[in-house]
Design a protein around this motif. Structure first.
Motif, PDB file in Angstrom:
ATOM      1  N   ASP A   1      83.608  74.508 100.149  1.00 59.79           N
ATOM      2  CA  ASP A   1      82.282  73.904 100.023  1.00 59.79           C
ATOM      3  C   ASP A   1      81.561  73.795 101.359  1.00 59.79           C
ATOM      4  O   ASP A   1      80.332  73.752 101.414  1.00 59.79           O
ATOM      5  N   ASN A   2      82.329  73.748 102.453  1.00 54.94           N
ATOM      6  CA  ASN A   2      81.749  73.617 103.790  1.00 54.94           C
ATOM      7  C   ASN A   2      81.737  74.925 104.574  1.00 54.94           C
ATOM      8  O   ASN A   2      81.556  74.923 105.791  1.00 54.94           O
ATOM      9  N   GLY A   3      81.947  76.040 103.878  1.00 55.77           N
ATOM     10  CA  GLY A   3      81.795  77.354 104.504  1.00 55.77           C
ATOM     11  C   GLY A   3      82.990  77.861 105.275  1.00 55.77           C
ATOM     12  O   GLY A   3      82.867  78.812 106.050  1.00 55.77           O
ATOM     13  N   TYR A   4      84.170  77.293 105.075  1.00 58.54           N
ATOM     14  CA  TYR A   4      85.379  77.761 105.750  1.00 58.54           C
ATOM     15  C   TYR A   4      86.177  78.654 104.814  1.00 58.54           C
ATOM     16  O   TYR A   4      86.085  78.547 103.596  1.00 58.54           O
ATOM     17  N   TYR A   5      86.978  79.532 105.395  1.00 54.98           N
ATOM     18  CA  TYR A   5      87.822  80.443 104.623  1.00 54.98           C
ATOM     19  C   TYR A   5      89.276  80.017 104.777  1.00 54.98           C
ATOM     20  O   TYR A   5      89.770  79.867 105.892  1.00 54.98           O
ATOM     21  N   ILE A   6      89.939  79.843 103.647  1.00 58.07           N
ATOM     22  CA  ILE A   6      91.362  79.524 103.662  1.00 58.07           C
ATOM     23  C   ILE A   6      92.123  80.772 104.080  1.00 58.07           C
ATOM     24  O   ILE A   6      91.858  81.864 103.578  1.00 58.07           O
ATOM     25  N   HIS A   7      93.064  80.624 105.006  1.00 58.22           N
ATOM     26  CA  HIS A   7      93.852  81.775 105.457  1.00 58.22           C
ATOM     27  C   HIS A   7      94.601  82.383 104.274  1.00 58.22           C
ATOM     28  O   HIS A   7      95.142  81.664 103.423  1.00 58.22           O
ATOM     29  N   SER A   8      94.637  83.696 104.211  1.00 55.53           N
ATOM     30  CA  SER A   8      95.213  84.415 103.068  1.00 55.53           C
ATOM     31  C   SER A   8      96.696  84.122 102.845  1.00 55.53           C
ATOM     32  O   SER A   8      97.208  84.290 101.740  1.00 55.53           O
ATOM     33  N   SER A   9      97.415  83.652 103.862  1.00 57.19           N
ATOM     34  CA  SER A   9      98.845  83.370 103.712  1.00 57.19           C
ATOM     35  C   SER A   9      99.107  82.031 103.027  1.00 57.19           C
ATOM     36  O   SER A   9     100.247  81.731 102.693  1.00 57.19           O
ATOM     37  N   GLU A  10      98.058  81.219 102.832  1.00 57.41           N
ATOM     38  CA  GLU A  10      98.184  79.864 102.292  1.00 57.41           C
ATOM     39  C   GLU A  10      99.092  78.995 103.159  1.00 57.41           C
ATOM     40  O   GLU A  10      99.829  78.149 102.663  1.00 57.41           O
ATOM     41  N   PHE A  11      99.024  79.182 104.471  1.00 61.67           N
ATOM     42  CA  PHE A  11      99.831  78.412 105.422  1.00 61.67           C
ATOM     43  C   PHE A  11      99.436  76.942 105.345  1.00 61.67           C
ATOM     44  O   PHE A  11      98.275  76.585 105.531  1.00 61.67           O
ATOM     45  N   LYS A  12     100.424  76.068 105.057  1.00 60.49           N
ATOM     46  CA  LYS A  12     100.190  74.634 104.925  1.00 60.49           C
ATOM     47  C   LYS A  12     101.314  73.883 105.621  1.00 60.49           C
ATOM     48  O   LYS A  12     102.463  74.325 105.602  1.00 60.49           O
ATOM     49  N   MET A  13     100.977  72.719 106.199  1.00 63.38           N
ATOM     50  CA  MET A  13     101.994  71.865 106.807  1.00 63.38           C
ATOM     51  C   MET A  13     101.820  70.441 106.314  1.00 63.38           C
ATOM     52  O   MET A  13     100.702  69.949 106.182  1.00 63.38           O
ATOM     53  N   ASP A  14     102.948  69.787 106.078  1.00 65.98           N
ATOM     54  CA  ASP A  14     102.990  68.388 105.653  1.00 65.98           C
ATOM     55  C   ASP A  14     103.917  67.661 106.615  1.00 65.98           C
ATOM     56  O   ASP A  14     105.126  67.874 106.598  1.00 65.98           O
ATOM     57  N   PHE A  15     103.332  66.820 107.476  1.00 67.14           N
ATOM     58  CA  PHE A  15     104.110  66.022 108.422  1.00 67.14           C
ATOM     59  C   PHE A  15     104.332  64.644 107.825  1.00 67.14           C
ATOM     60  O   PHE A  15     103.384  63.989 107.390  1.00 67.14           O
ATOM     61  N   SER A  16     105.583  64.198 107.815  1.00 70.75           N
ATOM     62  CA  SER A  16     105.886  62.831 107.389  1.00 70.75           C
ATOM     63  C   SER A  16     106.927  62.260 108.340  1.00 70.75           C
ATOM     64  O   SER A  16     107.565  62.994 109.084  1.00 70.75           O
ATOM     65  N   LEU A  17     107.092  60.947 108.303  1.00 74.85           N
ATOM     66  CA  LEU A  17     108.087  60.332 109.167  1.00 74.85           C
ATOM     67  C   LEU A  17     109.482  60.525 108.594  1.00 74.85           C
ATOM     68  O   LEU A  17     109.650  60.878 107.434  1.00 74.85           O
TER      69      LEU A  17
END
Length: 144
Positions: free
Chosen positions: A114-130
């Protein structure tokens, strides 16, 4: 939500490659194994644990459960070390049930588009938790 750049980081952990429909079974196994072995990583730089989707190719996901380290010189047997370069992400802090994290990633993707950015094609995601995997999760979704 906001756009951030994250400095490079080094991580050591356990990796699997599996089909999307296998994630519900394989990821809990990987988490259990990583929890059992986390103390073997002697050069941790903080108490964060990171769940990373390194890439998606078709129906195959490469998942990496790891912790951030100061160096990759001492990698325990059976684990892998990676370096994640500086990249740009949509960032969001998820509060609430871990089961709903996928909803937060979905909202992040929608916000980015919606804000004009493109999601990287690899779907690279990170979830940091303690360390004990409870509480807030810092979520990152790679953009181009």
């Amino acid at each position: 939500m906001e756009i951030v750049s994250k400095i490079p980081l080094k991580a050591i952990g356990l990796k699997i490659i599996c089909k999307e429909e296998e994630l519900g079974v394989e990821m809990p196994k990987l988490w259990r194994l990583f929890k059992e072995r986390i103390e073997e990583v002697s050069n941790r730089s903080n108490l964060n644990v990171i769940d990373i989707c390194l890439e998606r190719k078709g129906q195959n996901y490469t998942q990496f459960i790891c912790c951030e380290v100061d160096s990759l010189e001492e990698i325990p047997e059976g684990m892998e070390g990676i370096i994640i370069p500086e990249q740009r992400y949509v960032y969001f802090e998820h509060e609430g049930n871990e089961v709903d994290i996928w909803k937060s990633f979905g909202a992040m993707e929608k916000w980015a588009i919606d804000n004009g950015y493109y999601i990287h094609s690899s779907e690279f995601k990170m979830d940091f938790s303690l360390s004990e995997f409870n509480g807030a999760h810092k979520l990152y979704l790679k953009i181009d």
